[in-house]
Scaffold this active site. Structure first.
Site, mmCIF file in Angstrom:
data_model
loop_
_atom_site.group_PDB
_atom_site.id
_atom_site.type_symbol
_atom_site.label_atom_id
_atom_site.label_comp_id
_atom_site.label_asym_id
_atom_site.label_seq_id
_atom_site.Cartn_x
_atom_site.Cartn_y
_atom_site.Cartn_z
ATOM 1 N N GLY A 14 22.793 -82.670 -9.936
ATOM 2 C CA GLY A 14 22.180 -81.341 -9.833
ATOM 3 C C GLY A 14 22.532 -80.753 -8.464
ATOM 4 N N GLY A 17 22.167 -83.298 -5.359
ATOM 5 C CA GLY A 17 23.197 -84.333 -5.295
ATOM 6 C C GLY A 17 24.552 -83.739 -4.948
ATOM 7 N N PHE A 119 8.542 -62.150 -5.471
ATOM 8 C CA PHE A 119 8.171 -63.354 -6.207
ATOM 9 C C PHE A 119 6.741 -63.727 -5.831
ATOM 10 C CE2 PHE A 119 10.758 -66.891 -8.336
ATOM 11 C CZ PHE A 119 11.401 -66.020 -9.201
ATOM 12 N N GLN A 232 2.916 -78.801 -11.070
ATOM 13 C CA GLN A 232 2.850 -77.342 -11.231
ATOM 14 C C GLN A 232 2.877 -76.942 -12.704
ATOM 15 O OE1 GLN A 232 6.098 -74.416 -9.757
ATOM 16 N NE2 GLN A 232 4.245 -74.033 -8.572
ATOM 17 N N HIS A 234 3.370 -73.807 -14.925
ATOM 18 C CA HIS A 234 3.890 -72.435 -14.801
ATOM 19 C C HIS A 234 3.043 -71.520 -15.673
ATOM 20 C CE1 HIS A 234 6.573 -69.020 -14.595
ATOM 21 N NE2 HIS A 234 7.276 -69.654 -13.667
ATOM 22 N N LEU A 244 10.503 -71.596 -20.426
ATOM 23 C CA LEU A 244 10.085 -70.787 -19.278
ATOM 24 C C LEU A 244 10.432 -69.310 -19.434
ATOM 25 C CD1 LEU A 244 8.992 -71.014 -16.320
ATOM 26 C CD2 LEU A 244 11.374 -70.925 -15.629
ATOM 27 N N GLU A 247 9.386 -66.247 -13.441
ATOM 28 C CA GLU A 247 8.533 -65.417 -12.585
ATOM 29 C C GLU A 247 9.248 -64.106 -12.238
ATOM 30 O OE1 GLU A 247 6.079 -67.654 -9.866
ATOM 31 O OE2 GLU A 247 6.957 -66.485 -8.243
ATOM 32 N N ARG A 278 1.523 -69.474 -8.435
ATOM 33 C CA ARG A 278 1.479 -69.967 -9.813
ATOM 34 C C ARG A 278 0.199 -70.699 -10.164
ATOM 35 N NH1 ARG A 278 7.775 -71.969 -10.101
ATOM 36 N NH2 ARG A 278 8.565 -69.849 -10.135
ATOM 37 N N HIS A 343 5.663 -77.505 -15.511
ATOM 38 C CA HIS A 343 6.914 -76.938 -15.003
ATOM 39 C C HIS A 343 7.586 -77.757 -13.900
ATOM 40 C CE1 HIS A 343 9.917 -74.017 -13.964
ATOM 41 N NE2 HIS A 343 9.409 -73.789 -12.768
ATOM 42 N N GLU A 370 14.053 -82.391 -6.388
ATOM 43 C CA GLU A 370 12.746 -82.462 -7.040
ATOM 44 C C GLU A 370 12.197 -83.879 -7.107
ATOM 45 O OE1 GLU A 370 12.341 -80.015 -10.518
ATOM 46 O OE2 GLU A 370 10.390 -80.870 -11.001
ATOM 47 N N ARG A 381 3.976 -75.260 -5.205
ATOM 48 C CA ARG A 381 5.274 -74.725 -4.780
ATOM 49 C C ARG A 381 5.367 -73.229 -5.078
ATOM 50 N NH1 ARG A 381 10.388 -73.679 -7.370
ATOM 51 N NH2 ARG A 381 9.661 -74.390 -9.398
ATOM 52 N N LEU A 387 15.154 -74.268 -5.476
ATOM 53 C CA LEU A 387 16.614 -74.182 -5.363
ATOM 54 C C LEU A 387 16.990 -74.245 -3.885
ATOM 55 C CD1 LEU A 387 17.574 -71.428 -7.987
ATOM 56 C CD2 LEU A 387 17.681 -73.909 -8.220
HETATM 57 C C1 FAD Z 1 13.448 -73.813 -16.566
HETATM 58 C C2 FAD Z 1 13.397 -73.952 -15.065
HETATM 59 C C3 FAD Z 1 13.597 -72.845 -14.260
HETATM 60 C C4 FAD Z 1 13.552 -72.973 -12.882
HETATM 61 N N1 FAD Z 1 13.757 -71.859 -12.110
HETATM 62 C C5 FAD Z 1 13.758 -71.980 -10.762
HETATM 63 C C6 FAD Z 1 14.048 -70.858 -9.927
HETATM 64 O O1 FAD Z 1 14.332 -69.757 -10.401
HETATM 65 N N2 FAD Z 1 14.019 -71.030 -8.588
HETATM 66 C C7 FAD Z 1 13.738 -72.237 -8.009
HETATM 67 O O2 FAD Z 1 13.731 -72.327 -6.780
HETATM 68 N N3 FAD Z 1 13.491 -73.331 -8.781
HETATM 69 C C8 FAD Z 1 13.510 -73.231 -10.126
HETATM 70 N N4 FAD Z 1 13.263 -74.339 -10.899
HETATM 71 C C9 FAD Z 1 13.161 -75.657 -10.252
HETATM 72 C C10 FAD Z 1 14.544 -76.142 -9.830
HETATM 73 O O3 FAD Z 1 15.507 -75.672 -10.734
HETATM 74 C C11 FAD Z 1 14.646 -77.663 -9.784
HETATM 75 O O4 FAD Z 1 13.566 -78.205 -9.089
HETATM 76 C C12 FAD Z 1 15.926 -78.093 -9.071
HETATM 77 O O5 FAD Z 1 17.043 -77.419 -9.589
HETATM 78 C C13 FAD Z 1 16.112 -79.586 -9.182
HETATM 79 O O6 FAD Z 1 17.368 -79.931 -8.675
HETATM 80 P P1 FAD Z 1 17.731 -81.454 -8.436
HETATM 81 O O7 FAD Z 1 19.096 -81.477 -7.861
HETATM 82 O O8 FAD Z 1 16.658 -82.112 -7.688
HETATM 83 O O9 FAD Z 1 17.718 -82.116 -9.899
HETATM 84 P P2 FAD Z 1 18.383 -81.729 -11.289
HETATM 85 O O10 FAD Z 1 19.122 -80.452 -11.261
HETATM 86 O O11 FAD Z 1 17.321 -81.904 -12.306
HETATM 87 O O12 FAD Z 1 19.468 -82.864 -11.478
HETATM 88 C C14 FAD Z 1 19.125 -84.207 -11.691
HETATM 89 C C15 FAD Z 1 20.394 -85.009 -11.835
HETATM 90 O O13 FAD Z 1 20.071 -86.394 -11.868
HETATM 91 C C16 FAD Z 1 20.804 -87.027 -12.868
HETATM 92 N N5 FAD Z 1 20.049 -88.201 -13.309
HETATM 93 C C17 FAD Z 1 18.760 -88.275 -13.678
HETATM 94 N N6 FAD Z 1 18.452 -89.534 -14.031
HETATM 95 C C18 FAD Z 1 19.571 -90.260 -13.874
HETATM 96 C C19 FAD Z 1 19.903 -91.631 -14.096
HETATM 97 N N7 FAD Z 1 19.030 -92.521 -14.562
HETATM 98 N N8 FAD Z 1 21.163 -92.032 -13.856
HETATM 99 C C20 FAD Z 1 22.097 -91.154 -13.422
HETATM 100 N N9 FAD Z 1 21.837 -89.848 -13.192
HETATM 101 C C21 FAD Z 1 20.590 -89.430 -13.419
HETATM 102 C C22 FAD Z 1 20.979 -85.977 -13.943
HETATM 103 O O14 FAD Z 1 22.101 -86.280 -14.733
HETATM 104 C C23 FAD Z 1 21.178 -84.721 -13.106
HETATM 105 O O15 FAD Z 1 22.528 -84.591 -12.755
HETATM 106 C C24 FAD Z 1 13.301 -74.225 -12.288
HETATM 107 C C25 FAD Z 1 13.108 -75.339 -13.091
HETATM 108 C C26 FAD Z 1 13.128 -75.198 -14.469
HETATM 109 C C27 FAD Z 1 12.854 -76.418 -15.304
#
Ligand code: FAD
Length: 575
Positions: A14, A17, A119, A232, A234, A244, A247, A278, A343, A370, A381, A387
């Site tokens: 994500g 990473g 927001f 959280q 939503h 979702l 917002e 929220r 959420h 996250e 949050r 993001l």
């Molecule tokens: C619908 C939605 C809308 C959102 N909108 C917003 C927004 O507008 N603004 C904002 O600030 N935040 C928003 N958020 C929150 C935000 O998007 C997330 O908190 C953030 O993107 C998480 O990023 P991350 O890199 O931590 O994890 P993620 O993007 O969830 O990535 C996790 C990664 O870990 C990998 N992974 C997981 N388990 C394993 C495993 N066992 N082995 C190998 N790989 C694994 C997955 O493959 C993935 O690549 C939103 C969330 C949702 C659900």
């Protein structure tokens, strides 16, 4: 079993990473494993935007990182660590400009500057966006940069367990889903960036892959879980599917109505109205429904009709499509039916009090995004800050690690012995699952989700939380006897989603148990954690982070960590 050696292993493709990978691959050999192809990570689902005090909006010209920090800390109900929030909000404008220079297609004002929208809980309109598909735009941008720079991607590799010698991480054991082989990564640094764990609830806006795998792996090697009671909900999830409704819809002027055509947020938050944080709106909507002022006892209306077709099509095209496809409602003509739903996880892998941000109590193990509780969100949050967190701290970890250099490591024979012990343990577990005659993972998972969704939701109380804690102990017992067939050979483990779901549940059960346990422990109301039996905030007793570990007898144990206060003194939150 094969062994691969790298300078650093990043688990998660994500935004967090990828951003760490981009920084570290400037100098080091970086492996990035992800259980799905990185651009399918949940970051790609983010809609509304990313916060930065750019001051581009005509009503936000005076905006500053300090104001952004204040809004974030007030929004967090004063549980966020103030030093780390200040760091994040100062970095924010640089991070957004960096994304822009990498080619992220932000929406723009007519003068060409990056557009910003209001927001929730924000004193100024500071959320930068790419229509309502911001996460998609940012994720693709970063992925392209990582490919360009030669990050070694291991797609469809599943993290099973961390490997450690004494208190030092030495790598991780993974399952290559495409071949069914177990593969060990041997590295002096591991970064966990596995995202949220929303799927522990029955319904969530989170993708199906958000199962807390990094959180579970860290917990099993003794890293405490921080602030997990803060979940959280939503305010605006689509009735019927729980998807979702960003917002951003309220940021663009969307209004909330009950079945008496009342804008109930006018009473609850006279200043901020539909743009209160929220936690406050989620409680208001749930109260309207509980007290009979919802529609079909299940939802309220999010009305965008007054915004006009042109604005909806330009700024909220994704929301409109989703509401048409999943609820048969065109938001240009009719209000959208919404209710509160799971959420985001404010808590997660605990971080050190005195270390660098994102560093955990296991040497060499860092956590970001996250799955980490770096503590910028505290008890609630603000939208648009997540993001931001992923990119700010992904880059931060990269820079810090390169500055520190590669650490000294335990002797090779000890590392090899630990790798073998981890592997033997997993093979033993797989054998046990095959010979067990208990429930299937899916049955346990559904029961667990129902318990949490019933007893650890928007409004909480002692008897229900105690019920959830008791139920979780039973689910743990059920899981010890979980049964799964046909996993004994690599061929049988190839793309075996029964196995994947069971491995995920192993992590989910732990984090669900911690969530219920910490929620029962915190006898106050703060941010998203609202206790009907303790409806006020109690700073004297609870202005601390909860830190849960599992002790040697297998029981959960509560510890606490001080909150880092600063220039913003805790005050009652009014909006
Ligand atoms: C619908 C939605 C809308 C959102 N909108 C917003 C927004 O507008 N603004 C904002 O600030 N935040 C928003 N958020 C929150 C935000 O998007 C997330 O908190 C953030 O993107 C998480 O990023 P991350 O890199 O931590 O994890 P993620 O993007 O969830 O990535 C996790 C990664 O870990 C990998 N992974 C997981 N388990 C394993 C495993 N066992 N082995 C190998 N790989 C694994 C997955 O493959 C993935 O690549 C939103 C969330 C949702 C659900």
């Amino acid at each position: 079993m094969s062994v691969k050696e790298f300078d650093v292993l990043i688990v998660g493709g994500g935004l967090s990473g990828l951003r760490a990978g981009l920084e570290l691959s400037k100098k080091w050999k970086v492996a990035l494993v992800s259980k799905v192809v990185p651009i399918r990570s949940h970051s790609g689902a983010a809609q509304g935007g990313i916060n930065a005090a750019l001051g581009n909006h005509p009503e936000g010209k005076e905006d500053t990182p300090e104001k952004h920090a204040f809004d974030t800390i007030k929004g967090s109900d004063y549980l966020a660590d103030q030093d780390v929030v200040m760091f994040m909000t100062k970095e924010a404008p640089k991070i957004v400009v960096e994304f822009e220079s990498m080619g992220a297609p932000f929406s723009r004002f007519e003068n060409g500057k990056i557009a910003q929208r209001p927001f929730g809980g924000a004193g100024s309109p500071r959320t930068c966006y790419a229509a309502d598909r911001t996460g998609h735009a940012l994720l693709h941008t970063l992925y392209e940069q990582c490919i360009r720079q030669g990050v070694d991607f291991y797609d469809e590799f599943f993290l099973i367990d961390l490997i450690s010698v004494y208190n030092t991480v030495t790598g991780a054991l993974t399952l290559d889903l495409t071949t069914g082989e177990l593969v060990t990564f041997r590295t002096p640094y591991v970064i966990l960036a596995t995202g949220g764990f929303g799927r522990i609830f029955t319904a969530s806006t989170n993708a199906i892959i958000c199962t807390g795998d990094g959180v579970g792996a860290a917990f099993r090697v003794g890293v405490p879980m921080q602030d997990c009671e803060f979940i959280q909900f939503h305010p605006t999830c689509l009735y019927g599917s729980g998807i979702l409704m960003s917002e951003g819809a309220r940021g663009e002027g969307g209004l909330l109505f009950n079945n008496k055509k009342e804008r109930f947020m006018l009473k609850i938050a006279p200043e901020a109205k539909e743009l209160a944080p929220r936690d406050i709106i989620a409680r208001a909507i749930t109260t309207e429904i509980n007290e009979g002022r919802g529609f079909e006892d299940a939802y309220v209306h999010l009305d965008l009709t007054h915004l006009g077709a042109e604005r909806i099509k330009e700024r909220l095209p994704g929301i409109r499509d989703i509401a048409i496809d999943f609820a048969g409602v065109d938001s240009i003509e009719k209000p959208i039916p919404v209710h509160a739903g799971h959420h985001y996880s404010m808590g997660g892998i605990g971080t050190k009090f005195d270390g660098d941000y994102c560093e955990t109590s296991l040497d060499g193990l860092w956590a970001v995004g996250e799955n980490a509780a770096v503590s910028v969100h505290g008890a609630n949050r603000l939208g648009g800050n997540s993001l931001l967190e992923t990119a700010v701290f992904g880059r931060y970890i990269g820079r810090k690690m390169l500055e520190r250099g590669l650490p000294s490591r335990p002797s090779l024979d000890k590392i090899i012995a630990a790798e073998k012990a981890t592997l033997d343990n997993i093979e033993g577990l797989f054998k046990r699952w095959e010979s067990n005659s208990g429930k299937k993972a899916v049955e346990i998972r559904e029961a667990m989700g129902e318990t949490l969704s019933r007893n650890v939701f928007v409004f909480r109380k002692e008897s229900e939380l105690q019920q959830a804690v008791n139920d979780m102990k039973n689910f743990q017992k059920d899981f010890e006897n979980v049964s799964l067939t046909n996993i004994s050979s690599p061929a049988a483990r190839k793309f075996n989603y029964g196995l994947v779901r069971t491995l995920e549940l192993r992590n989910m059960i732990d984090i669900a148990e911690v969530t219920a346990f910490a929620s029962l422990w915190r006898k106050e109301s703060r941010g998203a954690h609202y206790r009907t039996d303790y409806p006020t905030r109690k700073d004297e007793d609870y202005l601390v982070h909860s830190m849960v570990i599992r002790n040697n007898s297998g029981d959960l144990e509560m510890h606490t960590k001080p909150v880092k206060l600063g220039i913003f003194e805790p005050k009652p939150r009014e909006y």
